[in-house]
Design an enzyme around this catalytic site. Structure first.
Site, PDB file in Angstrom:
ATOM      1  N   SER A 178      23.485  37.115 -24.933  1.00 12.61           N
ATOM      2  CA  SER A 178      23.368  37.126 -23.588  1.00 12.61           C
ATOM      3  C   SER A 178      22.686  37.867 -22.917  1.00 12.61           C
ATOM      4  CB  SER A 178      25.032  37.496 -23.118  1.00 12.61           C
ATOM      5  OG  SER A 178      25.904  36.627 -23.674  1.00 12.61           O
TER       6      SER A 178
ATOM      7  N   ASP B 158      33.644  33.734 -27.888  1.00 12.49           N
ATOM      8  CA  ASP B 158      32.809  33.483 -29.030  1.00 12.49           C
ATOM      9  C   ASP B 158      33.225  33.805 -30.265  1.00 12.49           C
ATOM     10  OD1 ASP B 158      31.276  32.209 -26.997  1.00 12.49           O
ATOM     11  OD2 ASP B 158      29.832  33.909 -26.801  1.00 12.49           O
TER      12      ASP B 158
HETATM   13  C1  S3P Z   1      27.628  33.533 -22.279  1.00 12.71           C
HETATM   14  C2  S3P Z   1      29.029  33.320 -21.481  1.00 12.71           C
HETATM   15  C3  S3P Z   1      30.023  32.395 -22.410  1.00 12.71           C
HETATM   16  C4  S3P Z   1      29.817  32.606 -23.830  1.00 12.71           C
HETATM   17  C5  S3P Z   1      28.322  32.164 -24.091  1.00 12.71           C
HETATM   18  C6  S3P Z   1      27.424  33.258 -23.523  1.00 12.71           C
HETATM   19  C7  S3P Z   1      26.711  34.111 -21.205  1.00 12.71           C
HETATM   20  O1  S3P Z   1      30.130  31.343 -21.807  1.00 12.71           O
HETATM   21  O2  S3P Z   1      30.550  31.703 -24.480  1.00 12.71           O
HETATM   22  O3  S3P Z   1      28.176  32.152 -25.417  1.00 12.71           O
HETATM   23  O4  S3P Z   1      25.712  34.645 -21.763  1.00 12.71           O
HETATM   24  O5  S3P Z   1      27.097  34.149 -20.126  1.00 12.71           O
HETATM   25  P1  S3P Z   1      31.115  30.837 -20.734  1.00 12.71           P
HETATM   26  O6  S3P Z   1      30.456  31.273 -19.434  1.00 12.71           O
HETATM   27  O7  S3P Z   1      31.039  29.375 -20.745  1.00 12.71           O
HETATM   28  O8  S3P Z   1      32.426  31.307 -20.954  1.00 12.71           O
END
Ligand code: S3P
Length: 449
Positions: free
Chosen positions: A23, A324
């Site tokens: 992220s 995740d």
């Molecule tokens: C992420 C947010 C999450 C996560 C993804 C990465 C991000 O998704 O599941 O792997 O980097 O903002 P969601 O925003 O759909 O919950």
């Protein structure tokens, strides 16, 4: 590429580190590109998802240099208004973060663009960003009118909005906040509970005005003011190890007897660290050593020892803090004594695969039972009998990196059949781990001693 996995008689021992946070790596490139000046990043995640983000910004005229091992990146920012119209369709690969976050930026440009990705991306819901971006004045449509990518975005002047998001999603929040940089007045996103806050931390570090309020009912309100410019990071940005990648090693060390593992430099940002709370509640021996700040993020070394786990209940505001990690938490639940209930996790169905179904199918394929529910899973822990319950079988990862890594962890406990032959788990498309953790299998086998 398929992989045949067997159990191990070894334990996870010694010290290791995991690759940089996915992220944060995405956001470093995106916000680095929009800032004035150079951004130097170390420990960048060289997974396919983050390379997709780099590809998209290069296609919009942002010079980005990458070292040979792809872990050091220099982004030459072009400023908020310096992106160029891409000549081709932007390819987001398998990455939901790339697709949703870039959409917020593209909505405000003075050019039109189209973005798409692989088969999985083309099935993932985009209405969740299209709705708020349209409220801001964006012209964003789905090429096949199915609320999925490919998305066509014709840049428009944007207005600030106050938006109550039905999901606690950092991708939705970040998409709106990035668009809010360009709006004519302040933009507020209200989430059911606070999702990962890396965008907010990074935006503040770059000089944007962002405030966060936790409301008394648990919701979170995040407000961004329009910005004239973002100043590049003054220091090299060192990306902490990804707790979502560390999760496989934390889990493996907790369930493989005799394990005693130190995982260095893991990001433990409160909005990401739900797995630590859950494992401690299950009786897991996890010690945080050398807690410190690395740039904008809290990090620590995690000392994890084999533990006899017991079941627990996981739901509510915890879910966005470990979304995740839930597939691998299901494995820990199977290794625990007693039942574990996972609820309020409908979001699992719209990840890279339907992770509730794919996990339940995978468990069944190797003789294990778990009850799929509409918003999670009920698992009756096998405790110490788990090893003996695992049968040979074929598990389909559906090219979902987190499913592949989860079954690789579970397979460590596989034993032998009645004739003394090792149980064999065939993992379909095992190489999809390159999405978030290219050296996963090497790191796992190196840790077994
Ligand atoms: C992420 C947010 C999450 C996560 C993804 C990465 C991000 O998704 O599941 O792997 O980097 O903002 P969601 O925003 O759909 O919950």
């Amino acid at each position: 590429m398929d992989k045949i996995l067997h159990g191990t008689s070894k334990s996870l021992r010694g010290a290791m580190s995991v690759p940089g946070d996915k992220s944060i790596s995405h956001r470093a490139v995106m916000l680095g590109a929009l800032s004035n000046g150079e951004t130097h990043v170390t420990d960048f995640l060289n997974g396919a998802d983050c390379l997709s983000t780099i590809g998209c910004f290069r296609a919009m005229g942002v010079p980005i240099e990458i070292s040979d091992d792809e872990k050091e990146v220099t982004v030459h920012g072009v400023g908020l208004h310096g992106l160029k119209a891409p000549e081709e369709i932007l390819d987001c690969g398998n990455s939901g973060t790339t697709t949703r976050l870039i959409s917020g930026i593209l909505a405000a440009q003075i050019f039109s663009s189209e973005l798409t990705g692989d088969a999985s991306i083309q099935k993932r819901p985009m209405k969740r960003i299209m709705t708020p971006l349209r409220l801001m004045g964006a012209d964003i449509t789905s090429r096949y009118d199915n609320d999925c990518a490919p998305l066509i975005i014709k840049g428009q002047p944007l207005h600030g909005i106050r938006y109550e998001s039905p999901v606690a999603s950092a991708q939705v929040k970040s998409s709106i906040l990035f668009a809010g940089l360009y709006a004519d007045s302040e933009t507020t996103v209200i989430e059911p509970s606070l999702s990962r806050d890396h965008s907010e931390r990074m935006l503040r570090a770059l000089g944007a005005e962002v405030s966060t309020k936790k409301l008394s009912d648990g919701r979170a309100e995040i407000t961004i003011q329009p910005a004239n410019q973002l100043n590049a990071f003054s220091e090299t940005l060192s990306i902490p190890g990804d707790i979502s990648s560390a999760a496989y090693f934390i889990t493996a060390a907790l369930i493989v007897p005799g394990s005693d593992l130190l995982i260095r430099n893991v990001g433990i940002n409160e909005t990401r660290a739900g797995i630590l709370d859950v494992y401690r509640a299950m009786g897991g021996d996890i010690e945080l050593v050398n807690e410190r700040l690395s740039g904008m993020e809290e990090v620590a070394d995690l000392h994890v020892k084999y533990s006899q786990l017991h079941g627990t209940e996981i739901g509510g505001a915890l879910i966005p803090r470990l979304i995740d990690e839930l597939p691998v938490v299901m494995v820990a639940a199977l290794a625990a004594e007693g039942p574990t209930v996972i609820k309020d996790a409908q979001e699992l169905k719209v990840k890279e695969s339907n992770r509730i179904k794919v996990m339940a199918d995978g468990f069944r394929a190797i003789g294990l039972s778990a009850l799929e529910t509409d918003d999670g899973m009920i698992l009756d822990g096998y405790g110490e009998d788990l090893s003996a319950a695992i049968r040979s079988g074929v598990v389909d990862s559906l090219k979902d990196h987190r499913i592949a890594m989860t079954f690789a962890v579970l397979s460590l406990l596989a034993g032998q059949d009645a004739t003394g032959r090792p149980i064999e788990i065939t993992l379909r498309d095992a190489d999809c781990t390159r999405i978030s953790y290219p050296s996963f299998y090497e790191d796992l086998y190196l840790t077994l001693r």
